[in-house]
Design a protein around this motif. Structure first.
Motif, PDB file in Angstrom:
ATOM      1  N   VAL A 197     -34.765  41.016  11.386  1.00  0.00           N
ATOM      2  CA  VAL A 197     -35.212  41.018  10.000  1.00  0.00           C
ATOM      3  C   VAL A 197     -34.658  42.263   9.285  1.00  0.00           C
ATOM      4  CG1 VAL A 197     -37.246  40.984   8.509  1.00  0.00           C
ATOM      5  CG2 VAL A 197     -37.266  39.711  10.654  1.00  0.00           C
ATOM      6  N   ALA A 198     -34.260  42.071   8.024  1.00  0.00           N
ATOM      7  CA  ALA A 198     -33.552  43.119   7.289  1.00  0.00           C
ATOM      8  C   ALA A 198     -34.413  44.335   6.968  1.00  0.00           C
ATOM      9  CB  ALA A 198     -33.004  42.544   5.990  1.00  0.00           C
ATOM     10  N   ASN A 199     -33.743  45.474   6.950  1.00  0.00           N
ATOM     11  CA  ASN A 199     -34.323  46.735   6.488  1.00  0.00           C
ATOM     12  C   ASN A 199     -33.443  47.209   5.346  1.00  0.00           C
ATOM     13  OD1 ASN A 199     -35.977  47.165   9.141  1.00  0.00           O
ATOM     14  ND2 ASN A 199     -33.886  46.748   9.764  1.00  0.00           N
ATOM     15  N   GLU A 200     -34.023  47.897   4.357  1.00  0.00           N
ATOM     16  CA  GLU A 200     -33.192  48.426   3.267  1.00  0.00           C
ATOM     17  C   GLU A 200     -33.441  49.907   3.038  1.00  0.00           C
ATOM     18  OE1 GLU A 200     -30.673  47.117   1.801  1.00  0.00           O
ATOM     19  OE2 GLU A 200     -30.844  44.986   2.306  1.00  0.00           O
ATOM     20  N   GLY A 201     -34.166  50.535   3.972  1.00  0.00           N
ATOM     21  CA  GLY A 201     -34.391  51.974   3.828  1.00  0.00           C
ATOM     22  C   GLY A 201     -34.457  52.642   5.184  1.00  0.00           C
ATOM     23  N   LYS A 202     -33.630  52.139   6.106  1.00  0.00           N
ATOM     24  CA  LYS A 202     -33.634  52.683   7.460  1.00  0.00           C
ATOM     25  C   LYS A 202     -32.199  52.993   7.874  1.00  0.00           C
ATOM     26  CE  LYS A 202     -37.932  52.517   7.702  1.00  0.00           C
ATOM     27  NZ  LYS A 202     -38.504  51.287   7.284  1.00  0.00           N
ATOM     28  N   MET A 203     -32.068  53.941   8.812  1.00  0.00           N
ATOM     29  CA  MET A 203     -30.742  54.275   9.326  1.00  0.00           C
ATOM     30  C   MET A 203     -30.819  54.392  10.839  1.00  0.00           C
ATOM     31  SD  MET A 203     -27.740  54.786   7.911  1.00  0.00           S
ATOM     32  CE  MET A 203     -27.734  55.573   6.299  1.00  0.00           C
TER      33      MET A 203
ATOM     34  N   ALA B 148     -39.050  62.364   3.431  1.00  0.00           N
ATOM     35  CA  ALA B 148     -40.109  61.426   3.064  1.00  0.00           C
ATOM     36  C   ALA B 148     -39.901  60.067   3.730  1.00  0.00           C
ATOM     37  CB  ALA B 148     -40.144  61.262   1.550  1.00  0.00           C
ATOM     38  N   TYR B 149     -38.656  59.630   3.821  1.00  0.00           N
ATOM     39  CA  TYR B 149     -38.403  58.296   4.372  1.00  0.00           C
ATOM     40  C   TYR B 149     -38.164  58.313   5.884  1.00  0.00           C
ATOM     41  CZ  TYR B 149     -37.888  57.119  -0.552  1.00  0.00           C
ATOM     42  OH  TYR B 149     -38.107  56.952  -1.886  1.00  0.00           O
ATOM     43  N   GLY B 150     -38.387  59.464   6.511  1.00  0.00           N
ATOM     44  CA  GLY B 150     -38.113  59.539   7.943  1.00  0.00           C
ATOM     45  C   GLY B 150     -39.315  59.942   8.775  1.00  0.00           C
ATOM     46  N   ALA B 151     -40.504  59.924   8.162  1.00  0.00           N
ATOM     47  CA  ALA B 151     -41.703  60.422   8.844  1.00  0.00           C
ATOM     48  C   ALA B 151     -41.977  59.670  10.150  1.00  0.00           C
ATOM     49  CB  ALA B 151     -42.912  60.326   7.914  1.00  0.00           C
ATOM     50  N   GLU B 152     -41.620  58.382  10.190  1.00  0.00           N
ATOM     51  CA  GLU B 152     -41.914  57.584  11.393  1.00  0.00           C
ATOM     52  C   GLU B 152     -40.699  57.467  12.322  1.00  0.00           C
ATOM     53  OE1 GLU B 152     -45.273  54.345  10.702  1.00  0.00           O
ATOM     54  OE2 GLU B 152     -43.503  53.947   9.494  1.00  0.00           O
ATOM     55  N   ALA B 153     -39.738  58.355  12.129  1.00  0.00           N
ATOM     56  CA  ALA B 153     -38.514  58.260  12.931  1.00  0.00           C
ATOM     57  C   ALA B 153     -38.818  58.442  14.417  1.00  0.00           C
ATOM     58  CB  ALA B 153     -37.517  59.326  12.477  1.00  0.00           C
TER      59      ALA B 153
ATOM     60  N   GLY C  34     -37.389  54.793  11.113  1.00  0.00           N
ATOM     61  CA  GLY C  34     -38.740  54.292  10.832  1.00  0.00           C
ATOM     62  C   GLY C  34     -38.944  52.878  11.323  1.00  0.00           C
ATOM     63  N   SER C  35     -39.961  52.209  10.758  1.00  0.00           N
ATOM     64  CA  SER C  35     -40.364  50.875  11.224  1.00  0.00           C
ATOM     65  C   SER C  35     -39.318  49.819  10.888  1.00  0.00           C
ATOM     66  CB  SER C  35     -41.694  50.497  10.581  1.00  0.00           C
ATOM     67  OG  SER C  35     -41.573  50.545   9.180  1.00  0.00           O
ATOM     68  N   ILE C  36     -39.339  48.705  11.625  1.00  0.00           N
ATOM     69  CA  ILE C  36     -38.346  47.659  11.386  1.00  0.00           C
ATOM     70  C   ILE C  36     -38.955  46.419  10.728  1.00  0.00           C
ATOM     71  CG2 ILE C  36     -36.751  48.366  13.206  1.00  0.00           C
ATOM     72  CD1 ILE C  36     -37.885  46.104  14.965  1.00  0.00           C
ATOM     73  N   GLY C  37     -38.101  45.739   9.950  1.00  0.00           N
ATOM     74  CA  GLY C  37     -38.432  44.423   9.397  1.00  0.00           C
ATOM     75  C   GLY C  37     -39.195  44.418   8.093  1.00  0.00           C
ATOM     76  N   ASP C  38     -39.494  45.599   7.527  1.00  0.00           N
ATOM     77  CA  ASP C  38     -40.352  45.641   6.335  1.00  0.00           C
ATOM     78  C   ASP C  38     -39.750  44.879   5.154  1.00  0.00           C
ATOM     79  OD1 ASP C  38     -41.453  47.408   8.080  1.00  0.00           O
ATOM     80  OD2 ASP C  38     -41.759  49.026   6.645  1.00  0.00           O
ATOM     81  N   HIS C  39     -38.472  45.123   4.875  1.00  0.00           N
ATOM     82  CA  HIS C  39     -37.884  44.508   3.679  1.00  0.00           C
ATOM     83  C   HIS C  39     -37.825  42.987   3.799  1.00  0.00           C
ATOM     84  CE1 HIS C  39     -35.457  43.775   0.168  1.00  0.00           C
ATOM     85  NE2 HIS C  39     -34.633  43.061   0.920  1.00  0.00           N
TER      86      HIS C  39
ATOM     87  N   ASP D 246     -35.364  51.122  23.779  1.00  0.00           N
ATOM     88  CA  ASP D 246     -36.711  51.222  24.331  1.00  0.00           C
ATOM     89  C   ASP D 246     -37.694  50.524  23.392  1.00  0.00           C
ATOM     90  OD1 ASP D 246     -39.136  51.843  25.356  1.00  0.00           O
ATOM     91  OD2 ASP D 246     -38.867  54.027  25.330  1.00  0.00           O
ATOM     92  N   GLY D 247     -38.157  49.349  23.798  1.00  0.00           N
ATOM     93  CA  GLY D 247     -39.054  48.545  22.957  1.00  0.00           C
ATOM     94  C   GLY D 247     -40.324  49.283  22.579  1.00  0.00           C
ATOM     95  N   ARG D 248     -40.765  50.219  23.434  1.00  0.00           N
ATOM     96  CA  ARG D 248     -42.023  50.910  23.139  1.00  0.00           C
ATOM     97  C   ARG D 248     -41.857  51.952  22.042  1.00  0.00           C
ATOM     98  NH1 ARG D 248     -42.929  52.818  29.059  1.00  0.00           N
ATOM     99  NH2 ARG D 248     -40.801  53.403  28.523  1.00  0.00           N
ATOM    100  N   ALA D 249     -40.619  52.372  21.789  1.00  0.00           N
ATOM    101  CA  ALA D 249     -40.395  53.390  20.763  1.00  0.00           C
ATOM    102  C   ALA D 249     -40.194  52.769  19.385  1.00  0.00           C
ATOM    103  CB  ALA D 249     -39.169  54.227  21.123  1.00  0.00           C
ATOM    104  N   LEU D 250     -39.977  51.452  19.354  1.00  0.00           N
ATOM    105  CA  LEU D 250     -39.738  50.798  18.066  1.00  0.00           C
ATOM    106  C   LEU D 250     -41.057  50.573  17.338  1.00  0.00           C
ATOM    107  CD1 LEU D 250     -37.156  48.180  19.294  1.00  0.00           C
ATOM    108  CD2 LEU D 250     -36.690  50.057  17.712  1.00  0.00           C
TER     109      LEU D 250
END
Lengths: 335, 364
Positions: free
Chosen positions: A266-272, A292-297, A170-175, A242-246
């Protein structure tokens, strides 16, 4: 709850009846599982091989949009177990509490831990409580250790192979962005929510489906830049990103611009980050997206044998540059 | 994000880059004056989009980097005085003084606090009436108005425990000094977008007039910078140097009147020492007589003269700041000088040329 006090004081850590009352009212009642006995150790029946991990949590503030230190402590340790292919079984939770912490806060944290543990299908079976004088700690620090049964052998940061596809859940940097805004009271502090979450579903579904995963890492402190560089070095491979896929959420991107930081760090706490055999890439991505936590994978990169130890990014404007490991940036306590 | 994502559009960047290809065969060295341009160029790998004869070099536009060693050592000494709370932007924390840094002092128990706005320093002073709060005023015209507001607020509130150690500098005199020195053959200047929102594009008209050097004001996204580079190359081709503005969504010809008036009220121009360049007349900002009681340099006048400064003689930050050498030409770069063990400030600052070169590296 039968406690008469509203704040934690030194007596609650002294080993007497006040401590027993606190533990009963806050922890035993909340965790509510039969394994949490009054003995000094918990007894667990578990099949080997076993994964074992520990992590301490000192985040400030202890409550932030999208989570709190309790949810973080459970999810963080659960996710660490998952990274080597283990099904989390049991956790310990030790608290160092600063005198004066409202008991209502402690209760909220314990409830949040219980909910997150239930969500992750893991039990909190043992723990410890210490109270220190005001100023000797900051509100509350939590250490969680966890054990799990390894379901898939051979997973390691050193096992990524040239050709592997890299899936990010999913998305980066949220946490990190959520915590920094909450801490500095900048912008609209509620506009970004931490992604703190246990990723049990995602990982166990991949393992059960027989996807050939070689390496996994949860990109916490130091962000994806840290995790990808670690794996590139450990596995002696190159990584093309690939920067466009992030995915960077607009509010996170805006916060990073204002704070002058790069969301890659920036930290993530719900991404793999999942390194998988290319033949299983599409199938794995579909499985992740169903959780549920992978919809934006997305598939965000590939492993190669060309530039060993180095992570390169194809930027959104089509140029290429290096993504260097973090160097100890001055960031607030985020986990 | 409005007004930034649009300027990272891959297809538009391709168009801009193909227009630049018309200048294949030209030889030009374009200085990006501002540290944020340096970082942005490195982060987006802009040099891969330029014709082979066009190169970008970094200039003196990183305020942390150009701060003189004596100023750094002076505020490090002030920070260690009993009762002082030193308040700073995060960038200064790791800047090495002769013997220590703010980061190290904080680890030793000295009260150093990082803020995002000068007004936070005023709040800290209000909340700690028995302590002396010293704010480190660093930056060009972009940040100076913020410090001005803080000083005026402290004055209106009668906060006697607040002062500013002022290292604010202005950009046009530095560019004049750089171009006069003739150290580097500069074919064009990419002028700093943020500074120019405050001072207006007209402030640079002396550059084409007196030095015959083409100029373009640039924003910080890839398209902004490519557009400005094209303007400069076009001026070179036409032999018609002037000041053009590629950042019209933010920059005017004339100054921001509110900011200008505020700075004129709170500060007066003064000579200032720039690392690597030396004294540049009229390039600094000092608190105006009306506000001199908030001047930390006056308040701690007994401490500052005794400060001893030494700097590593191998560190070539000065030459990097003048565009004389690229960071990689310094013998310390990436060896004894890294972001975790910086020898010079150019390796620490988020706008530093050495930090940019280290972080975003080179791909052979």
């Amino acid at each position: 709850m039968s406690l008469s006090d509203t704040q934690v004081s030194l007596k609650h850590g002294a080993g007497g009846t006040a401590m027993t009352e606190l533990i009963d009212a806050v922890f035993t009642a909340t965790y509510g599982n039969d394994l949490a006995t009054r003995d000094d150790s918990a007894r667990i029946d578990i099949e080997g091989p076993v994964a074992f991990t520990t992590d301490s949590f000192v985040v400030d503030p202890i409550f932030f949009p999208g989570g709190d230190i309790g949810r973080l402590a459970v999810a963080g340790t659960v996710n660490d177990l998952l990274t080597i292919g283990a099904k989390p079984v049991a956790l310990s939770a030790s608290f160092i509490i600063e005198e004066g912490l409202p008991i209502s806060d402690l209760l909220s944290i314990a409830r949040s831990m219980a909910l997150t543990a239930r969500e992750a299908n893991v039990r909190i079976v043992t723990g410890d409580t210490k109270v220190v004088p005001r100023g000797s700690a900051d509100k509350v620090f939590i250490t969680t250790s966890g054990i799990g049964t390894i379901l898939l052998n051979g997973l390691s940061g050193a096992a990524a192979k040239p050709g592997d596809a890299i899936i990010l859940t999913g998305s980066i940097g949220d946490h990190g962005a959520a915590v920094m805004l909450a801490r500095e009271k900048l912008l609209d502090a509620e506009s970004i929510e931490s992604d703190t979450a246990p990723l049990v579903d995602i990982v166990l579904n991949l393992i059960r489906a027989g996807c050939k995963i070689h390496a996994m890492r949860d990109p916490t402190r130091g962000g994806i830049a840290a995790s990808l560089n670690e794996i590139a070095k450990q596995s002696r491979v190159g990584i093309d990103l690939d920067g466009r896929a992030l995915v960077v959420k607009p509010a996170v991107a805006a916060a990073c611009e204002v704070l002058g930081i790069d969301p890659f760090y920036v930290a993530n706490e719900g991404k793999m980050l999942i390194f998988v055999d290319p033949r299983d890439a599409e199938r794995s991505l579909e499985i992740v997206k169903q959780s549920a936590y992978g919809a934006e994978a997305a598939l965000v990169g590939w492993v190669n044998a060309l530039h060993s130890g180095q992570v390169r990014l194809r930027t959104t404007i089509g140029t290429t540059r290096i993504v260097s490991p973090p160097t100890g940036e001055l960031l607030p306590r985020i986990c | 994000m409005k007004f930034s994502e649009e300027f990272r559009d891959e297809s538009l960047v391709k168009v801009a880059s193909s227009r630049l290809a018309r200048y294949e065969g030209y030889e030009a060295t374009i200085m990006e004056v501002c540290g944020t341009h340096t970082m942005s160029a490195a982060r987006f790998g802009l040099r891969f989009l330029l014709p082979s004869g066009i190169s970008l070099i970094s200039g003196p536009g990183c305020p942390v980097c150009v701060t003189d060693q004596r100023d750094i050592d002076a505020f490090l000494s002030i920070a260690q005085l009993p009762g002082v709370i030193l308040v700073t932007f995060g960038d200064m924390m790791r800047v090495p003084g002769s013997s220590t840094s703010l980061e190290r002092l904080r680890a030793e128990g000295i009260d150093v606090r990082v803020v995002y706005s000068p007004m936070d320093a005023v709040s800290i002073a209000r909340e700690n009436p028995l302590r002396e709060v010293v704010f480190l005023g660093i930056g060009f015209e972009t940040t100076t108005p913020g410090t001005a507001v803080a000083v005026r607020s402290a004055c209106e509130e009668g906060l006697q425990n607040f002062s500013v150690y002022c290292c604010h500098k202005t950009m046009p005199p530095a560019l004049r000094a750089l171009l006069s020195s003739g150290d580097v053959a500069i074919s064009g200047l990419l002028l700093p977008g943020h500074v120019t929102t405050i001072i207006g594009a007209r402030a640079y008209e002396f550059i084409p007039r007196e030095f015959n050097v083409p100029c373009a004001v640039a924003g910080f996204e890839p398209l902004d910078m490519l557009m400005a580079i094209e303007m400069i190359l076009h001026q070179i081709a036409e032999r018609n140097p002037r000041v053009e503005n590629a950042y019209w969504r933010a920059v005017n010809e004339f100054p921001n009147e509110l900011a200008r008036a505020l700075m004129a009220e709170v500060f007066v121009p003064a000579d200032s020492v720039w690392r690597g360049i030396g004294v540049i007349p009229g390039s600094g900002m000092e608190l105006a007589p009306k506000y001199s009681e908030f001047d930390a340099k006056k308040r701690y006048a007994d401490v500052i003269p005794s400060v001893q400064s030494t700097s590593n003689t191998l560190c070539r930050c000065g030459e990097v700041l003048r565009g004389v050498i690229p960071p990689t030409k310094c013998s310390l770069f990436g060896r004894s000088c890294t972001p975790t063990t910086p020898v010079g400030p150019c390796m620490v600052s988020s706008e530093g040329a050495c930090a940019a070169a280290y972080k975003y590296g080179s791909i052979e």
